[in-house]
Design a protein around this motif. Sequence first.
Motif, PDB file in Angstrom:
ATOM      1  N   LYS A 150      25.804  12.492  24.446  1.00 20.31           N
ATOM      2  CA  LYS A 150      25.981  11.084  24.052  1.00 20.31           C
ATOM      3  C   LYS A 150      27.446  10.672  24.243  1.00 20.31           C
ATOM      4  CE  LYS A 150      24.962   7.640  20.511  1.00 20.31           C
ATOM      5  NZ  LYS A 150      24.259   7.303  19.260  1.00 20.31           N
ATOM      6  N   GLU A 185      16.305  10.872  23.406  1.00 22.67           N
ATOM      7  CA  GLU A 185      15.832   9.821  22.496  1.00 22.67           C
ATOM      8  C   GLU A 185      14.774  10.417  21.574  1.00 22.67           C
ATOM      9  OE1 GLU A 185      16.260   5.673  25.082  1.00 22.67           O
ATOM     10  OE2 GLU A 185      14.275   6.300  24.424  1.00 22.67           O
ATOM     11  N   GLU A 245      17.001   8.133  16.792  1.00 19.77           N
ATOM     12  CA  GLU A 245      18.214   7.894  17.575  1.00 19.77           C
ATOM     13  C   GLU A 245      18.166   6.536  18.282  1.00 19.77           C
ATOM     14  OE1 GLU A 245      20.520   9.927  17.019  1.00 19.77           O
ATOM     15  OE2 GLU A 245      19.390  11.633  16.251  1.00 19.77           O
ATOM     16  N   GLN A 246      19.360   6.028  18.606  1.00 17.38           N
ATOM     17  CA  GLN A 246      19.434   4.771  19.347  1.00 17.38           C
ATOM     18  C   GLN A 246      18.857   4.944  20.747  1.00 17.38           C
ATOM     19  OE1 GLN A 246      23.715   4.330  18.886  1.00 17.38           O
ATOM     20  NE2 GLN A 246      23.403   2.554  17.580  1.00 17.38           N
ATOM     21  N   ARG A 247      18.206   3.895  21.227  1.00 15.28           N
ATOM     22  CA  ARG A 247      17.715   3.891  22.602  1.00 15.28           C
ATOM     23  C   ARG A 247      18.914   3.886  23.557  1.00 15.28           C
ATOM     24  NH1 ARG A 247      12.204   4.790  23.687  1.00 15.28           N
ATOM     25  NH2 ARG A 247      10.872   3.551  22.329  1.00 15.28           N
ATOM     26  N   SER A 260      20.051   0.589  24.825  1.00 13.66           N
ATOM     27  CA  SER A 260      20.580  -0.404  23.875  1.00 13.66           C
ATOM     28  C   SER A 260      22.082  -0.543  24.089  1.00 13.66           C
ATOM     29  CB  SER A 260      20.290   0.026  22.433  1.00 13.66           C
ATOM     30  OG  SER A 260      21.072   1.153  22.084  1.00 13.66           O
ATOM     31  N   GLU A 296      24.268  -0.694  21.952  1.00 12.54           N
ATOM     32  CA  GLU A 296      24.949   0.145  20.963  1.00 12.54           C
ATOM     33  C   GLU A 296      25.118   1.592  21.452  1.00 12.54           C
ATOM     34  OE1 GLU A 296      22.888  -3.220  18.837  1.00 12.54           O
ATOM     35  OE2 GLU A 296      22.354  -1.833  20.444  1.00 12.54           O
ATOM     36  N   PHE A 297      24.312   1.997  22.449  1.00 17.56           N
ATOM     37  CA  PHE A 297      24.422   3.363  22.991  1.00 17.56           C
ATOM     38  C   PHE A 297      25.109   3.316  24.354  1.00 17.56           C
ATOM     39  CE2 PHE A 297      21.998   7.675  23.230  1.00 17.56           C
ATOM     40  CZ  PHE A 297      22.938   8.189  24.117  1.00 17.56           C
ATOM     41  N   SER A 345      18.332  -1.523  18.201  1.00 16.67           N
ATOM     42  CA  SER A 345      18.863  -0.358  18.932  1.00 16.67           C
ATOM     43  C   SER A 345      17.938   0.846  18.786  1.00 16.67           C
ATOM     44  CB  SER A 345      20.304   0.036  18.587  1.00 16.67           C
ATOM     45  OG  SER A 345      20.381   0.827  17.423  1.00 16.67           O
ATOM     46  N   ARG A 346      17.151   0.880  17.712  1.00 17.98           N
ATOM     47  CA  ARG A 346      16.073   1.861  17.576  1.00 17.98           C
ATOM     48  C   ARG A 346      14.753   1.087  17.538  1.00 17.98           C
ATOM     49  NH1 ARG A 346      20.314   3.269  14.457  1.00 17.98           N
ATOM     50  NH2 ARG A 346      21.042   5.438  14.514  1.00 17.98           N
TER      51      ARG A 346
END
Length: 593
Positions: free
Chosen positions: A350, A381, A385-387, A390, A392-393, A437-438
């Motif tokens: 990540k 994923e 966890e965030q996609r 997204s 945010e990731f 984001s999730r």
Amino acid sequence: MEQNHKVVVYQVFTRLFGNTNTTNKPWGTLEENGIGKFSDFSDNALQEIKGLGVTHIWYTGIPHHAVIRDYTAYGISNDDPDVVKGRAGSPYAVKDYYNVNPDLADDPSKRMEEFEALIQRTHQNDLKVIIDIVPNHVARRYEGKNNPEGIKDFGADDDTNVEYKRDNNFYYIPGKSFEVPIAQNEYRPLGGEKHPLSDGIFEENPAKWTGNGSREARPDFNDWYETVKINYGIKPDGSKDFEELPLHFREEDYKAHFEFWKNKEVPDSWKKFKDIALFWTKKGVDGFRFDMAEMVPVEFWSYMNSAIKMESPDAFLLAEIYNPREYRNYIQLGKMDYLYDKVELYDTLKNIMQGRGSTDNLIQIQQGLSDISQHMLHFLENHDEQRIASPEFAGKAEIAKPSAVLSATIDQAPMMIYFGQEVGEPGAENAGFGSPSRTSIFDYIGVPHHQRWMNNGEFDGGQLSAAEKNLRDFYKRLLNFTVKSPALAGNYAEIHSFNRGNTEWYNDRVFSYVRWSQDQKLIIITNFDKNDSFGFDLQLPASMVTAWGMKDGEYELEEKLYGKVNAKLYVDQGQARVRVDLEPLESWILEVR
């Protein structure tokens, strides 16, 4: 669970998979936002999942958990929005372990039969079935309405006048009643909608400890207040009220573990969860993903997993665990097959994907896990966890391609994909409880990119964009290669550090290693840079040339993902090199012919 081939797990949030409704109203009802059913997993759908390169499906959210929906006509009590997260409820607040979520059935009165039919259909399509067991906590209002004969409900025989007793199933706060937490950020259950039970009151007297261990009668809003903690014979001071395993049991098999516990007195909660697991294996479930396994003592896992393996030697046992210091205990003493590789590999990848980390860090991770690497399940994923797509990731699903190649090929461990990952789902919906984001696990919602692949039940990707089709094609090529490759069950050596020191233009945005068995030799190299191409002569150290028994000369190489590369390996005086020209985010899996 011994494997001579790669395991690929497809995690699917069962409630969301088949939903074709695109309304996506925050806090929307089942009627407004739609829902997927067991029956949506048709033979066609299962064949498409199988065709992706999948061996096991983890159906997430199967056991009956608390939901905000009136099922009193089916003998189910209504759940209180004050102690339920979202409208559709958390799959990790189980209300009845001996039945399935009524939301998922076409006919709630036949919900178990419908799930049994899904198990059978999954097996007929040559896939294995995994479901969740959540041993650390249950829903605040647990009601076992479907217990098999002779099985008592959680708490039925508890002495509620004391905080702790070994055979109590719960911990109590005598003399105090439970109080609903004080909400934060103007949170209102159901988004503020009026509901007869949504009054800030939930009857529980005496109050029980909360799922994450809070001992307050009024837990904090950030505590797992919708759940209560199960007592496994750990006293409030942390000491153990049961026999510990002698350390030599690290080397013993599950049969020896089973014999060890056979005539020993164990806490009542241990027996209850063992009975639950065996109930599901008898129905044909092939394995379990154990939620927050490290919150439960490792001795319990020895007891439970050995009992499961005695009945089902090939059962797939996966633990969610985040403390690397405990990894070996849970594998060797707890008899887990697989553990989440989040804290080491996932977190490092990540960082690299977000431009904050170096591929150099991968070397010590694989070295540190080398004795247990085949037990570490890899993923990019899952529902927690965030996609990747997204903002945010990483903001773009393709950024994960190098990480996917590495996760799937670096060792013998299983690879897990979360539904929608293969088409770049960004998890952008404001579903109600929780933030984007999730993909929401708490509310009724549609999953847009996945819905385009689903194409109204055709499961043919008919509505996908060209980029989404290409991404799914990439995962399909990668996963199908991994499940058939003998080298991936064999040896590993990194050649990254050798090239870092000896190869011009090689840098820490590229990573390379070799995998081999008697039947196959692979050179794997991947470019994590999303902007830059790199060209250089990749070198194999002399030790590898010796290990592979290669004589001087020229060797044809076949690229196994797309087959478009025309490359040769040149061996001269014990030194080997291959010309590599990698586009941004490109990976080569080269097989020596």
